[in-house]
Design a protein around this motif. Structure first.
Motif, mmCIF file in Angstrom:
data_model
loop_
_atom_site.group_PDB
_atom_site.id
_atom_site.type_symbol
_atom_site.label_atom_id
_atom_site.label_comp_id
_atom_site.label_asym_id
_atom_site.label_seq_id
_atom_site.Cartn_x
_atom_site.Cartn_y
_atom_site.Cartn_z
ATOM 1 N N MET A 199 46.442 22.910 14.649
ATOM 2 C CA MET A 199 47.424 23.523 15.559
ATOM 3 C C MET A 199 48.724 22.707 15.475
ATOM 4 S SD MET A 199 47.109 24.086 19.689
ATOM 5 C CE MET A 199 45.649 25.098 19.762
ATOM 6 N N LYS A 200 49.697 23.237 14.680
ATOM 7 C CA LYS A 200 50.927 22.456 14.438
ATOM 8 C C LYS A 200 52.095 22.960 15.282
ATOM 9 C CE LYS A 200 50.082 20.462 10.011
ATOM 10 N NZ LYS A 200 49.897 20.761 8.633
ATOM 11 N N ILE A 201 52.914 22.047 15.729
ATOM 12 C CA ILE A 201 54.096 22.413 16.536
ATOM 13 C C ILE A 201 55.140 23.024 15.598
ATOM 14 C CG2 ILE A 201 55.978 21.512 17.969
ATOM 15 C CD1 ILE A 201 54.072 19.204 18.771
ATOM 16 N N ILE A 202 55.545 24.287 15.906
ATOM 17 C CA ILE A 202 56.584 24.894 15.057
ATOM 18 C C ILE A 202 57.927 25.023 15.777
ATOM 19 C CG2 ILE A 202 55.014 26.093 13.474
ATOM 20 C CD1 ILE A 202 55.532 28.676 15.085
ATOM 21 N N ASP A 203 57.904 25.043 17.115
ATOM 22 C CA ASP A 203 59.197 25.119 17.828
ATOM 23 C C ASP A 203 59.040 24.609 19.267
ATOM 24 O OD1 ASP A 203 61.867 25.577 18.173
ATOM 25 O OD2 ASP A 203 61.742 27.772 18.179
ATOM 26 N N ILE A 204 60.126 24.099 19.807
ATOM 27 C CA ILE A 204 60.175 23.720 21.227
ATOM 28 C C ILE A 204 61.359 24.458 21.831
ATOM 29 C CG2 ILE A 204 60.413 21.839 22.901
ATOM 30 C CD1 ILE A 204 59.258 19.918 20.849
ATOM 31 N N LYS A 205 61.055 25.419 22.715
ATOM 32 C CA LYS A 205 62.119 26.213 23.339
ATOM 33 C C LYS A 205 62.329 25.744 24.776
ATOM 34 C CE LYS A 205 61.994 30.439 20.662
ATOM 35 N NZ LYS A 205 60.775 30.820 19.984
ATOM 36 N N LEU A 206 63.553 25.859 25.253
ATOM 37 C CA LEU A 206 63.870 25.455 26.625
ATOM 38 C C LEU A 206 64.405 26.641 27.415
ATOM 39 C CD1 LEU A 206 65.648 22.027 25.973
ATOM 40 C CD2 LEU A 206 63.245 22.458 26.514
ATOM 41 N N GLY A 207 64.044 26.713 28.672
ATOM 42 C CA GLY A 207 64.569 27.762 29.553
ATOM 43 C C GLY A 207 64.838 27.180 30.927
ATOM 44 N N HIS A 208 65.271 28.044 31.837
ATOM 45 C CA HIS A 208 65.613 27.594 33.190
ATOM 46 C C HIS A 208 64.932 28.515 34.200
ATOM 47 C CE1 HIS A 208 68.355 27.610 36.761
ATOM 48 N NE2 HIS A 208 68.163 26.314 36.601
ATOM 49 N N ILE A 209 64.366 27.946 35.258
ATOM 50 C CA ILE A 209 63.885 28.787 36.372
ATOM 51 C C ILE A 209 64.581 28.355 37.662
ATOM 52 C CG2 ILE A 209 61.605 29.484 35.512
ATOM 53 C CD1 ILE A 209 60.448 27.219 37.367
ATOM 54 N N SER A 210 64.750 29.322 38.539
ATOM 55 C CA SER A 210 65.378 29.070 39.833
ATOM 56 C C SER A 210 64.453 29.647 40.907
ATOM 57 C CB SER A 210 66.735 29.765 39.858
ATOM 58 O OG SER A 210 67.335 29.579 41.101
ATOM 59 N N VAL A 211 63.979 28.798 41.810
ATOM 60 C CA VAL A 211 63.068 29.261 42.866
ATOM 61 C C VAL A 211 63.586 28.775 44.214
ATOM 62 C CG1 VAL A 211 60.658 29.315 43.654
ATOM 63 C CG2 VAL A 211 61.144 28.941 41.226
#
Ligand SMILES: C[C@H](N)C(=O)N[C@H](CCC(=O)O)C(=O)O
Ligand SMILES: [Mg+2]
Length: 362
Positions: free
Chosen positions: A1-13
């Protein structure tokens, strides 16, 4: 199981009510979500609160650390080599414990999925259910007494009361709360570094003399002031917990060697994630120092990871994982069930997070 991408997002609660401490006032959780994708199609999630006043980590710095340093170090690595991944993560950039924690959590999520087991079982599997306290924000004494009664009506039996912005008023606050809730409820207080050591000793002795029966006091003095912390610990009967004084395993060793505090509050955002939190648990076991697991103002993704650590480790005897119940909504599908004070783990692989609503990818 190889890491192919690291994505970032934002949540607001949005929070149910403003969260107020000696350090800051907050109205909503504004966190970064980490999504690690692998060549097997498995996805691991992490969450990062930018708590600049405690960790020094701002939103921009967190994104920069991951985009410019951590990503480069980890893409292509195999999840089964978790020891090597954590070494690379630690060495990818100095400090930046919150960014590292968010990535570490997503990696542990994938590690559990790789071995088809919930993380708490991989780490020790000590319990399946934990009970959290709830935080009462620092306000006028009457308002805090009302908030405390509300918390008890919601089923909480341990309240973590924020103090530290006015030593004299803090005594009034605690008197009003104790009078309102009676003596069947445990009251712990958190000064968030708000007193100096003389103020702390004076204030805590006054609380002792008034028979307020305080379970413990968290971080009475500035985090860097280890000697001041020890002075307080040596001069009051109320047990003292180090929070902002302990980020790393080395900090924990120093505090324990000095006997500067009775307890340690472990937070994943201070340690840089689970791998260093485990080291603190091991050190604490050796020294016989019980730990709290705490959180910043966080939603359920990262708090759920802390829940798994708490469930795994016997040395964690106090739980302050109220981030999700301070929120007005839960954007997370899956993970542990937060039923007010009672948190029940499930046995889904990894951390069991299926989906997160409302992520705005960066
Ligand atoms: C939310 C948790 N109960 C808590 O009180 N954590 C604080 C820091 C939270 C923050 O400012 O985000 C603590 O224990 O100091
Ligand atoms: Mg604290």
């Amino acid at each position: 199981m190889k890491i192919i991408d690291i994505k970032l997002g934002h949540i607001s609660v949005p929070l149910r009510t403003p969260f107020k401490t000696a350090l800051r006032t907050v109205n909503s959780v504004e966190d970064i979500i980490v999504r690690i994708e692998t060549d097997t199609g498995n996805v691991g999630y992490g969450e990062i609160p930018p708590t600049g006043v405690i960790t020094g980590d701002t939103t921009g710095a967190i994104i920069g650390a991951i985009e410019s340093h951590i990503k480069k170090a980890l893409i292509g690595m195999d999840i089964e080599n978790i020891e090597e991944i954590m070494d690379k993560l630690d060495k990818s950039i100095v400090g930046n414990t919150s960014a590292k924690a968010g990535v570490d959590i997503a990696i542990y999520d994938l590690y559990g999925q790789l071995y088809n087991a919930p993380v708490y079982k991989i780490l020790g599997g000590y319990r399946k259910e934990i009970i959290t306290d709830i935080t009462i924000s620092v306000n006028e004494p009457e308002e805090m007494a009302r908030d405390s009664i509300d918390a008890i009506n919601r089923g909480y039996r341990t309240l973590k009361i924020k103090v530290g912005n006015d030593a004299k008023k803090d005594i009034e606050r605690m008197k009003a709360i104790r009078e309102a809730v009676g003596y069947d409820v445990d009251l712990r207080i958190d000064a968030n570094q708000g007193w100096n050591y003389k103020e702390a000793i004076y204030t805590l002795r006054k609380m002792e003399d008034a028979g307020l029966n305080i379970e413990l006091v968290e971080q009475p003095v500035p985090g860097h002031d280890f000697e001041g912390l020890k002075m307080v610990t040596d001069n009051v009967s109320i047990p003292v917990m180090a929070d902002e004084s302990v980020f790393s395993p080395k900090d924990a060793i120093k505090i324990m060697e000095m006997r500067a505090a009775d307890y340690i509050n472990i937070k994943l955002m201070k340690t840089g994630g689970i791998h260093n939190a485990l080291k603190i648990c091991n050190i604490a076991e050796v020294y016989g120092v019980e730990c709290m697991i705490g959180c910043m103002l966080e939603a359920k993704v990262s708090v759920n990871a802390a829940v798994h650590l708490a469930a795994a480790k016997k040395i964690i005897t106090k739980i302050d994982l109220d981030g999700p119940v301070l929120c007005s909504e839960d954007p997370v599908d899956g993970g542990s069930v937060f039923n007010e004070s009672k948190i029940i783990l499930n046995d889904a692989p990894g951390f069991g997070i299926k989906d997160i609503q409302g992520i705005k990818y960066i």
